[in-house]
Every structure is written in structure tokens, then in C-alpha cells.
Design a protein around this motif. Structure first.
Motif, short mmCIF file in Angstrom:
data_model
loop_
_atom_site.label_atom_id
_atom_site.label_comp_id
_atom_site.label_asym_id
_atom_site.label_seq_id
_atom_site.Cartn_x
_atom_site.Cartn_y
_atom_site.Cartn_z
N ILE A 84 -1.37 4.66 10.59
CA ILE A 84 -1.65 4.43 9.17
C ILE A 84 -1.50 5.72 8.38
N LEU A 85 -1.90 6.86 8.96
CA LEU A 85 -1.73 8.15 8.30
C LEU A 85 -0.26 8.38 7.95
N LEU A 86 0.62 8.16 8.92
CA LEU A 86 2.06 8.38 8.69
C LEU A 86 2.62 7.39 7.68
N LEU A 87 2.24 6.12 7.80
CA LEU A 87 2.76 5.11 6.88
C LEU A 87 2.32 5.38 5.44
N GLN A 88 1.05 5.77 5.27
CA GLN A 88 0.55 6.08 3.93
C GLN A 88 1.24 7.32 3.37
N SER A 89 1.46 8.33 4.21
CA SER A 89 2.12 9.55 3.76
C SER A 89 3.55 9.27 3.31
N ILE A 90 4.27 8.50 4.12
CA ILE A 90 5.65 8.14 3.77
C ILE A 90 5.69 7.34 2.47
N LYS A 91 4.76 6.41 2.33
CA LYS A 91 4.70 5.58 1.13
C LYS A 91 4.47 6.44 -0.11
N LYS A 92 3.59 7.44 -0.02
CA LYS A 92 3.32 8.31 -1.16
C LYS A 92 4.55 9.13 -1.53
N GLU A 131 -11.13 6.09 3.67
CA GLU A 131 -11.24 7.09 2.60
C GLU A 131 -10.72 8.44 3.07
N LEU A 132 -11.10 8.82 4.29
CA LEU A 132 -10.60 10.07 4.85
C LEU A 132 -9.10 10.02 5.06
N LEU A 133 -8.60 8.90 5.58
CA LEU A 133 -7.16 8.76 5.79
C LEU A 133 -6.39 8.83 4.48
N GLU A 134 -6.97 8.29 3.42
CA GLU A 134 -6.34 8.36 2.10
C GLU A 134 -6.16 9.81 1.67
N HIS A 135 -7.20 10.62 1.83
CA HIS A 135 -7.13 12.04 1.45
C HIS A 135 -6.16 12.81 2.33
N LEU A 136 -6.19 12.55 3.63
CA LEU A 136 -5.32 13.28 4.55
C LEU A 136 -3.86 12.88 4.40
N SER A 137 -3.61 11.61 4.09
CA SER A 137 -2.23 11.20 3.87
C SER A 137 -1.68 11.83 2.59
N ALA A 138 -2.54 11.97 1.57
CA ALA A 138 -2.13 12.66 0.34
C ALA A 138 -1.83 14.13 0.64
N PHE A 139 -2.69 14.76 1.43
CA PHE A 139 -2.47 16.15 1.85
C PHE A 139 -1.14 16.28 2.57
#
Length: 261
Positions: A84-92, A131-139
């Protein structure tokens, strides 16, 4: 029906309940007879550390089964969080450019890979938390789109600051544009910056602005605001004689840049 990754993050209790039911089925197959119990007592004193014997003891099998189950569930959770971290990062990133390629470039660069693994270390050491994954994926998306090789030290420092704060504190920090002004009452200041305690009065004003009345959530918000103030991520500046405005400090502004998404 959500897949395993979504279930872990959105309904962790249900995920563990499902895993427990599967474990219970396996444990039901392990039984100790009276004869086996007596045999264990006789052998325990001299053979308890003998792996060949332990491997034949149902009690040992029970412990091993529990450890295997725990390891399997832990691995499943970690893999889901990474996915999910990778998918959210790519999406952003995709909003502006090729997210997949940006992440590949990050992972295949020594500096980028080091940063990525530090992020993975944080989520591995934390319970499932969207919530943590949201912040880390943005980072991660911010870093992937930067000159991460030359900015390696800056990124490491920023990540250390992010790790030092709770996910809720990061969310409040990220929401800085909606922080309300407040009346500090009697106060002391230096150079237009409040030096007296302003935690309580601002927390009350903030809770009112967000229409938060729940006591448990109110205590959590107070803790987060206190964390931001005490760690110098936020200060309050005077806007006239009786109005103060909370503002992110230099380090606070830096962190916001990484997590604003």
C-alpha cells in the motif's frame, strides 16, 4: 469483500480474528494424552534441550505452531503495508509525472534505496495505521521526485523528525492553514513570539474550530498539540495586543513540505 491488504489496514481486528480462527483449527489437531504428559515429565529433566526429542513433543509442536503463526501473520501485515505504501506513493506522483518510473529510479539508486529501507523500517515497527502510511507515502513521493542523491542528508533528517512525531501530530501539523487565531489572555513574549504557556487556550480554540467534543479525542488532540509545541515545530506570534496566531517553525515548515502530498 476487501483483499488481505485492505482488510489489514481498514479492519485490523477482523483480520486478526480471521487469522485466529484459522490458527484455532490447526491447534485443535494438537492433543496431549495422559500417557504423553507422563512421558514428557519423565524426559523433561534430561532431554528438554534436545531438538530431536523436542520435535516429537506435542507441547513443543504447540509452541512452534504459535510462533510459526505469529511469524506468518507478521510477514503478511508487513507485506501489505509495503504494498500500500508503494501504491499510494506512485498514485501521488502520477498526478504530475510517471510515478512507477520515479519509484523504480529511487529503489535502484544507493541513496534512494537507503531512504526507502528506512521508511520500510518505520512501518515494520508500527501497527497497521493508514494515517502513518498516508504521511510516509507522501514523504516517499516527495523524495522520489527530488534530487535525492544530493539531498540525501536533508531527506534523512526530515524522516527522523517525522518518525519522532505521532501520526496524529503530523496530521495536525499538516493542517496548519486551518489553525485558528486565539486570545492568549495574560502573557509574556519576546520579539512578538509568546514565551508563556499557550497550550491550553489554543487547544480549546482548536477543538471548538473543529467541533470536537469527545473527551477521548480531545485528550489526544491536546497531547499532539503539546508535542508540536514542546518539540518546537510550532510557535505562536502576536497579531496585535490581544490576538495570537500559531505558526509552523522552520523545521515545522520543512516537515510540512514532505508530508503535504
Amino acid at each position: 469483500m476487501p483483499n488481505d491488504s485492505e482488510l489489514i489496514l481498514t479492519h485490523p481486528k477482523e483480520f486478526f480474528a480471521l487469522q485466529k480462527r484459522e490458527l484455532d483449527k490447526e491447534l485443535d489437531e494438537i492433543r496431549l494424552s495422559d500417557e504423553e504428559i507422563n512421558e514428557l515429565r519423565d524426559k523433561h529433566a534430561i532431554e528438554v534441550f534436545n531438538d530431536n526429542v523436542l520435535g516429537k513433543i506435542p507441547g513443543y509442536k504447540l509452541a512452534k505452531k504459535l510462533l510459526t503463526w505469529n511469524s506468518s501473520v507478521d510477514k503478511t501485515i508487513k507485506e501489505a503495508k509495503k504494498e500500500i505504501l508503494l501504491l499510494q506513493s506512485i498514485k501521488k506522483i502520477n498526478a504530475a509525472t510517471n510515478g512507477t518510473q520515479a519509484i523504480i529510479n529511487l529503489l535502484t539508486n544507493p541513496c534512494g534505496n537507503t531512504i526507502f529501507n528506512k521508511v520500510i523500517g518505520i512501518i515494520d515497527d508500527s501497527p497497521p495505521d493508514d494515517e502513518l502510511l498516508e504521511h510516509l507515502s507522501a514523504f516517499l513521493s516527495y523524495v522520489a521526485q527530488s534530487d535525492f542523491e544530493n539531498l540525501f542528508s536533508d531527506h534523512k533528517y526530515a524522516l527522523a523528525q517525522i518518525q519522532a512525531l505521532t501520526p496524529h501530530s503530523l496530521t495536525i501539523l499538516k493542517d496548519y492553514q486551518s489553525w485558528p487565531r486565539f486570545k492568549p489572555g495574560s502573557y509574556s513574549s519576546n520579539g512578538g513570539v509568546l514565551t508563556s504557556d499557550w497550550l491550553e487556550v489554543f487547544t480549546v480554540t482548536y477543538l471548538e474550530s473543529k467541533q470536537i467534543a469527545n473527551q477521548r479525542i480531545s485528550r489526544l488532540v491536546r497531547h499532539c498539540i503539546n508535542e508540536l509545541i514542546s518539540r518546537r515545530f510550532v510557535v505562536a506570534t502576536l497579531q496585535g495586543e490581544d490576538i495570537a496566531s500559531p505558526q509552523p517553525t522552520e523545521i515545522g515548515t520543512t516537515i510540512i513540505k514532505y508530508i503535504k502530498g
